[in-house]
Enzyme design. Structure first.
Site: not given
Ligand code: NAD
Ligand code: KPL
Length: 303
Positions: A9, A182, A200
């Protein structure tokens, strides 16, 4: 050594494309035959950075391939992470490193307990990425990745791969403190932004509620032996709100787009920890109740 990336993802794609262009051997693990076929017709992962898009034909496979996995980056949502690792569990070996890139807490500990022969590395990320379509990812915000192992303070040698791939990273000997801090920021900001349906910055109109939530959260952090994570919490919450004033929180975006939230691993985890430690946190409990009622009304999962 080959990296396997489970969860192609937003963040999984962001890591995979940068590792691939640095020449680090890696393979994507896609959920099922249909997704693998879609990936093959797309020709790879596309990454857009500063307006420029490039295609990376990272090799991909299904969970039931038979080659052993020695280093696994799990980049699924917190609620999918454990089940995703279970799908490849026959391929894990003693000493396999599992890198857990999930927000919140709870999913990492569950995986570390279930696969005790693997080394689990927990990651806290402030990088930003989103998916434009199937396998096209946009790098939306620069940030940092803090990595650490609560059981072993020694930094792994493969951080050199991340260096080569220019993935920002810091090895953190107290990753639990980072993850709790966090989580506390997310608990103070995200649910309120959903309930008030606001950006926010608009939360500054609710200073009293923010103040009382931060008191509950700081009390909880101290009870969980996370004293350092409690220091200056409210000031940081206000700083983050100001720095991200025009943004919608990630939970707000999930709700707005009709997607499941990670509530169970954020505010849900905080409330379970409060119960476990006998901490009175009435503001947190009320907020969770209101959030769950709100999600239910919109037909979204409450866990
Ligand atoms: P996303 O939904 O974009 O990607 C997750 C991927 O995992 C999807 O493609 C889904 O199909 C795949 N998936 C789920 N189950 C699966 C399985 N059994 N086998 C294979 N693939 C599988 O999620 P994301 O935004 O990349 O977030 C991932 C984590 O990172 C989350 O916990 C999110 O909170 C954290 N996070 C994301 C961001 C961001 O900017 N996207 C920033 C900080 C933290
Ligand atoms: O991490 C964040 C989120 O949106 O998930 C911030 C920007 C810190 C707000 O909680």
């Amino acid at each position: 050594m080959t990296w396997h990336v489970l969860g192609a993802g937003s963040l999984g794609g962001l890591w995979a494309t940068r590792l691939s262009r640095a020449g680090v051997p890696l393979r994507l693990i896609l959920r099922n035959q249909q997704r693998l076929a879609d990936y093959q017709s797309a020709g790879g992962l596309a990454l857009t950075e500063e307006g420029e898009t490039s295609l990376y034909p990272v090799p991909a496979e299904l969970p039931d391939a038979t080659t052993p996995i020695r280093r696994l980056l799990v980049a699924c949502k917190a609620y999918d992470a454990q089940a995703a690792v279970a799908e490849v569990s026959l391929r894990l070996r003693s000493g396999t490193e599992i890198l857990l890139l999930q927000n919140g807490l709870g999913s990492q500990q569950a995986i570390a307990e279930r696969w005790p022969d693997c080394r689990c590395i927990f990651i806290s990320s402030t990088e930003g990425a989103y998916r434009q379509s199937g396998f096209s990812i946009v790098h939306a915000g620069r940030g940092q990745n803090w990595l650490g192992d609560p059981m072993n303070p020694n930094a792994p040698a493969w951080l050199a791969d991340m260096e080569k791939a220019q993935i920002p990273h810091v090895w953190n000997r107290d990753i639990m403190s980072k993850l709790w801090r966090k989580l506390a920021l997310n608990c103070a900001i995200n649910p309120m932004s959903v309930l008030h349906d606001c950006r926010n910055g608009e939360l500054l109109a609710h200073r009293e509620q923010l103040n009382s939530l931060c008191k509950d959260l700081a009390h909880l952090l101290r009870a969980c032996n996370q004293t350092e994570a409690a220091v200056g919490l409210e000031d940081e919450v206000l700083r983050v709100i100001e720095a991200t004033a025009s943004n919608y929180s990630s939970m707000h975006q999930d709700v707005h787009n009709g997607r499941r939230t990670e509530v169970s691993f954020l505010l849900g985890h905080a409330c379970r920890a409060a119960l476990q430690h006998g901490v009175e946190a009435p503001g947190l409990a009320r907020l969770l109740e209101q959030l769950r009622a709100f999600l239910q009304l919109r037909g979204l999962p409450t866990d």
